[in-house]
Design a protein around this motif. Structure first.
Motif, PDB file in Angstrom:
ATOM      1  N   GLU A 115      71.486  53.841  80.089  1.00 15.33           N
ATOM      2  CA  GLU A 115      71.477  54.174  78.668  1.00 15.33           C
ATOM      3  C   GLU A 115      71.269  52.961  77.772  1.00 15.33           C
ATOM      4  O   GLU A 115      70.890  53.110  76.604  1.00 15.33           O
ATOM      5  CB  GLU A 115      72.808  54.831  78.279  1.00 15.33           C
ATOM      6  CG  GLU A 115      73.120  56.105  79.027  1.00 15.33           C
ATOM      7  CD  GLU A 115      74.547  56.558  78.766  1.00 15.33           C
ATOM      8  OE1 GLU A 115      74.739  57.297  77.786  1.00 15.33           O
ATOM      9  OE2 GLU A 115      75.449  56.159  79.515  1.00 15.33           O
ATOM     10  N   GLU A 126      72.990  51.143  71.582  1.00  9.75           N
ATOM     11  CA  GLU A 126      73.815  50.913  70.408  1.00  9.75           C
ATOM     12  C   GLU A 126      75.088  50.197  70.844  1.00  9.75           C
ATOM     13  O   GLU A 126      75.795  50.658  71.745  1.00  9.75           O
ATOM     14  CB  GLU A 126      74.164  52.233  69.726  1.00  9.75           C
ATOM     15  CG  GLU A 126      72.978  52.923  69.062  1.00  9.75           C
ATOM     16  CD  GLU A 126      72.534  52.214  67.798  1.00  9.75           C
ATOM     17  OE1 GLU A 126      73.354  51.454  67.248  1.00  9.75           O
ATOM     18  OE2 GLU A 126      71.381  52.405  67.393  1.00  9.75           O
ATOM     19  N   SER A 128      77.960  49.888  69.359  1.00  4.36           N
ATOM     20  CA  SER A 128      79.191  50.659  69.150  1.00  4.36           C
ATOM     21  C   SER A 128      79.392  51.683  70.264  1.00  4.36           C
ATOM     22  O   SER A 128      80.516  51.923  70.707  1.00  4.36           O
ATOM     23  CB  SER A 128      79.157  51.354  67.786  1.00  4.36           C
ATOM     24  OG  SER A 128      78.052  52.240  67.695  1.00  4.36           O
ATOM     25  N   TYR A 129      78.287  52.292  70.722  1.00  2.75           N
ATOM     26  CA  TYR A 129      78.388  53.244  71.828  1.00  2.75           C
ATOM     27  C   TYR A 129      78.853  52.546  73.100  1.00  2.75           C
ATOM     28  O   TYR A 129      79.679  53.059  73.855  1.00  2.75           O
ATOM     29  CB  TYR A 129      77.022  53.890  72.089  1.00  2.75           C
ATOM     30  CG  TYR A 129      76.581  54.919  71.083  1.00  2.75           C
ATOM     31  CD1 TYR A 129      77.177  54.997  69.815  1.00  2.75           C
ATOM     32  CD2 TYR A 129      75.554  55.812  71.378  1.00  2.75           C
ATOM     33  CE1 TYR A 129      76.759  55.937  68.897  1.00  2.75           C
ATOM     34  CE2 TYR A 129      75.133  56.762  70.456  1.00  2.75           C
ATOM     35  CZ  TYR A 129      75.740  56.819  69.214  1.00  2.75           C
ATOM     36  OH  TYR A 129      75.337  57.745  68.307  1.00  2.75           O
ATOM     37  N   SER A 132      82.561  51.687  72.917  1.00  6.91           N
ATOM     38  CA  SER A 132      83.412  52.868  73.102  1.00  6.91           C
ATOM     39  C   SER A 132      83.431  53.311  74.550  1.00  6.91           C
ATOM     40  O   SER A 132      84.431  53.837  75.045  1.00  6.91           O
ATOM     41  CB  SER A 132      82.926  54.004  72.209  1.00  6.91           C
ATOM     42  OG  SER A 132      81.687  54.517  72.660  1.00  6.91           O
ATOM     43  N   VAL A 159      82.638  58.819  69.164  1.00  4.75           N
ATOM     44  CA  VAL A 159      81.263  58.574  69.552  1.00  4.75           C
ATOM     45  C   VAL A 159      80.931  59.517  70.707  1.00  4.75           C
ATOM     46  O   VAL A 159      81.511  59.424  71.776  1.00  4.75           O
ATOM     47  CB  VAL A 159      81.058  57.104  69.980  1.00  4.75           C
ATOM     48  CG1 VAL A 159      79.598  56.893  70.378  1.00  4.75           C
ATOM     49  CG2 VAL A 159      81.438  56.169  68.850  1.00  4.75           C
ATOM     50  N   VAL A 162      78.700  59.338  75.381  1.00  7.67           N
ATOM     51  CA  VAL A 162      78.782  58.097  76.133  1.00  7.67           C
ATOM     52  C   VAL A 162      79.937  58.172  77.101  1.00  7.67           C
ATOM     53  O   VAL A 162      81.019  58.631  76.763  1.00  7.67           O
ATOM     54  CB  VAL A 162      78.963  56.897  75.186  1.00  7.67           C
ATOM     55  CG1 VAL A 162      79.113  55.619  75.991  1.00  7.67           C
ATOM     56  CG2 VAL A 162      77.778  56.781  74.246  1.00  7.67           C
TER      57      VAL A 162
END
Length: 794
Positions: A115, A126, A128-129, A132, A159, A162
């Protein structure tokens, strides 16, 4: 006393070169040892364990993971491979069977679902993803109902998509053992006052953390969770893959820096004229180390360096040239080696690099380092490219605007300097320095490093082509762009390159041999054909004799792709005039334009080098008239594209210098000895010097060598007698000068020089010695030339 001092020096060198982790090849004299006082840079290519208050980091190969242990004997030994200054890949194991690419074990963040990384290991997700998904150690070791735990849980729940599982397959990122280099395995080292260090993920910004038997990541400093680590020296690490210089230092003083240190000069003629500060070594007056970014960035495969190492820099050219190289039309046309080729590089290199395979990068930084150890002291790196060829090239990833592209190349060469620094212990510690003045160059060479000067060789300099006789920029725009280039460190400028432009006419290449092709390109670029006239009697022929290697330049080669277009265009475009062969050749009618004269005047005022190669006879003649009238010595011919020995004589008579393509044995001796016949003002201890012009990566062949494979050469010593060379090894490929590939890459120039020394054909030993003096005094001649340019008018 002197002998004792030498013995101590030799012992020091031995200790430095055999220090743990100082180099993947401990015999390399270019390696830098770890410093006594540890900084974030001093762990480069060293072997260390990671210890914290919570325990040592341990490798669990069976679980493909890392854990904590209280037993230092069980600690993982990490090889610290720099990706940039202060950033590292941490390798705990590297296993590779012969012919296989290899399997790495690296401390990093696992991306099982694909991913977050592209196929080259670059982060594309991303942040932030990712954060998390990997979570935070506080959520594991603290009370799940604590504020910290709730914060992390809230982030994770906020989120979607993920982590967890997908169809029974684990796609959750986690701190783990990963098996290929990627951005998720890069760690930035941060120093603490206590002599300890923190490791921060280069992507997430989280610190590596340890607590209660758990090794994980954290976003903040929390009591009871250790983010500070001791980096303790260890031994027995698996080394990160790298090319070797295969060079052994024989003298504790290192490679010679001055003429007075080398018997070739002190025992030769005019030895009494050598000054104390005269530099020993040769200049490469014309190279293209950054050409992997030209013509859209998908023509020349390979990088001179890569954050993930040699197996990423020189891996498989299929990414550019397609399966079996079938889409590499430029490679097929320019090499003449067949319509397909083996694309795989690391570790076998069965097809490339080779001297005549022109779309595979030949100046990897370790190969450059080998040449530096063999006597290279100065290199001019010209940013190059062609807007038209970029536009017609269907494969591209870079902007075709050369004002954008040369800046990209400038960024890359600075990154390369920093990368070499990172491999050698920190800022300024590498063996390569970019310079923009002769004083700076002398200082760099005195420190035992390679000085690199920057130049611009593009067909529409400062985006100023011409169409139907009208320049495509104003004088103010030209001056503004020249100021920007000078501020970026550029000191060499080619007013004209390959096509007529707003400054003047181009020299027609190869007469009319490929005149039709060049004609088409010039028509497309300028709206008009090249207009020919018979050359004057004073223009007595090509600078390269027909029996010598004829390295073709960028546009010559790429325009061969337009041959099939020529038939289709011939009805729409006027065909080239079928002129009879003139006694002294055909010359371009166009000379220096008024805008070109303004450019030359600006270059004089800035005390920059004016490169006259590629300019038409009329253009060169007017440039020389202008500089002669001003007494300005700044003209240079760097790579045999004047096609006239008389013009070369005039350049050196005006105080300039020249560099010429290398050859083999007698042919190269003859070319170097030709310097003694020139009316040069610039002489080193009475000698007229001639530099090397490699044109490496400029879509020009490096020298071939047709000697039998069993010809004795290895090992050999450098001209200064201070370095012993053996066959160069990259991956599983052992490169030798006589393996059918000639000077396959830049690192084999020392081999070619050794071949010239040992096998003189029918030239006398005295002629060979004089030829070597002409070459190995060329760095000093270039510096004197530059100093005269800087001093002009003061």
């Amino acid at each position: 006393m002197a002998s004792r001092r030498s013995a101590v020096g030799a012992m020091a060198w031995c200790l430095l070169l055999s220090a743990c982790g100082s180099s993947t090849t401990p015999q390399d004299p270019g390696s830098t040892p770890a410093r006594a006082q540890q900084t974030v840079y001093s762990f480069a290519n060293g072997c260390y364990t990671l210890g914290s208050a919570a325990g040592y980091v341990q490798a669990d190969t069976a679980a493909s993971d890392y854990a904590l242990t209280a037993d230092r004997a069980q600690a993982a030994r990490f090889y610290f491979k720099p990706t940039a200054l202060g950033s590292y890949l941490l390798l705990s194991a590297y296993r590779r069977a012969p012919g296989e690419r290899g399997d790495k074990s690296l401390l990093g963040i696992r991306d099982p679902g694909g991913e977050f990384l592209d196929g080259l290991g670059n982060f594309i997700g991303e942040v932030s993803y990712l954060i998390s998904g990997v979570g935070d150690i506080t959520a594991i070791v603290l009370d799940p109902l604590s504020t910290d735990g709730n914060v992390i849980r809230d982030i994770g729940e906020g989120v979607g998509g993920v982590g967890g599982g997908l169809g029974g397959i684990d796609v959750r990122p986690s701190l783990a053992m990963v098996h290929r280099a990627s951005d998720l395995a890069v760690w930035q080292l941060e120093a603490l006052d206590s002599g300890r260090f923190q490791l921060r993920s280069a992507v997430t910004g989280q610190w590596l953390a340890a607590s209660h038997g758990v090794l994980a990541l954290t976003t903040k400093q929390t009591p009871g969770i250790a983010t500070d680590f001791r980096l303790e020296a260890a031994s027995g690490c698996d080394a990160y893959p790298e090319a070797s210089t295969n060079a052994q230092l024989l003298d504790a003083r290192g490679p010679a820096r001055y003429l007075r240190e080398v018997p070739l000069f002190t025992q030769g003629p005019n030895a009494s004229g050598i000054r104390r500060e005269d530099v020993f070594g040769f200049v490469d007056g014309h190279a293209h180390v950054t050409a992997y970014e030209f013509i859209g960035g998908r023509v020349n495969y390979g990088d001179p360096f890569h954050k993930f190492g040699v197996d990423a820099a020189l891996d498989d050219c299929a990414v550019n040239h397609g399966p079996m190289g079938a889409l590499g039309l430029v490679e097929t046309v320019t090499s003449g080696l067949g319509p397909v080729h083996e694309t795989r590089g690391w570790p076998s290199y069965n097809f490339w690099p080779r001297n005549d395979s022109l779309q595979h990068h030949q100046s990897y930084y370790k190969w450059l380092e080998r040449a530096w150890l063999g006597g290279l002291r100065l290199m001019v790196n010209d940013f190059t490219g062609n807007e038209l060829l970029c536009q017609i090239n269907p494969q591209k990833q870079n902007d075709c605007n050369m004002e954008v592209n040369w800046r990209l190349q400038a960024q890359r060469i600075h990154q390369m300097q920093d990368y070499i620094d990172a491999q050698n212990g920190g800022p300024g510690e590498g063996w390569l320095r970019l310079v923009d003045s002769p004083a700076q160059a002398r200082s760099v060479i005195a420190q035992g490093k390679l000085a690199m000067v920057l130049g611009l060789e593009v067909s529409k300099l400062f985006n100023c082509g011409e169409f139907l006789g009208q320049a495509e920029c104003s004088q103010d725009q030209m001056l503004e762009r020249l100021d920007a280039a000078y501020a970026a460190g550029v000191r060499h400028i080619f007013p004209v390159h390959k096509f007529d432009n707003g400054y003047g006419g181009v020299v027609p290449d190869e007469g009319l041999g490929i005149g039709t092709i060049l004609y088409v390109g010039n028509v497309v670029e300028t709206g008009h054909p090249i207009e020919f006239e018979a050359c004057p009697e004073s223009y007595s022929g090509a600078a390269r004799s027909p029996d010598q290697v004829n390295p073709l330049g960028i546009v010559d080669q790429l325009l061969r792709q337009l041959e099939y277009v020529n038939g289709q265009l011939s009805q729409a475009l006027p065909v080239p005039p079928l002129l009879p062969a003139a006694e002294h050749g055909l010359c371009n009618l166009r000379g220096l334009t008024p805008l070109g004269e303004a450019l030359i005047e600006a270059l004089i005022q800035k005390r920059m080098f004016i490169e006259v190669d590629h300019s038409s006879l009329k253009t060169v003649d007017r440039i020389l008239e202008m500089v002669e009238a001003r007494g300005y010595p700044g003209v240079i011919s760097s790579h045999d594209w004047l096609y006239s020995e008389e013009l070369l004589d005039r350049v050196v008579a005006d105080g300039g210098t020249i560099s010429r393509f290398a050859d083999s044995r007698g042919a190269w001796v003859d070319r170097l000895l030709r310097a003694e016949q020139r009316p040069a003002k610039n002489r080193v201890a009475g000698m007229v010097s001639t530099g090397l012009a490699s044109d490496v990566n400029g879509i020009a062949s490096l020298p071939g060598n047709s000697a039998p494979a069993d010809t004795p050469l290895y090992p050999f010593t450098s001209v200064d007698g201070r370095v012993r060379f053996d066959r160069q090894v990259t991956g599983d490929r052992v490169f030798g000068l006589y393996d059918g590939r000639g000077v396959a890459h830049y690192g084999l120039y020392p081999d070619q020089i050794a071949d010239l020394q040992r096998y003189t054909d029918d030239r006398s030993p005295e002629q060979v010695q004089q030829a070597l003096r002409a070459l190995f005094s060329s760095a000093e001649a270039y510096l004197r030339h530059w100093e005269a340019v800087e001093a002009w008018g003061r």
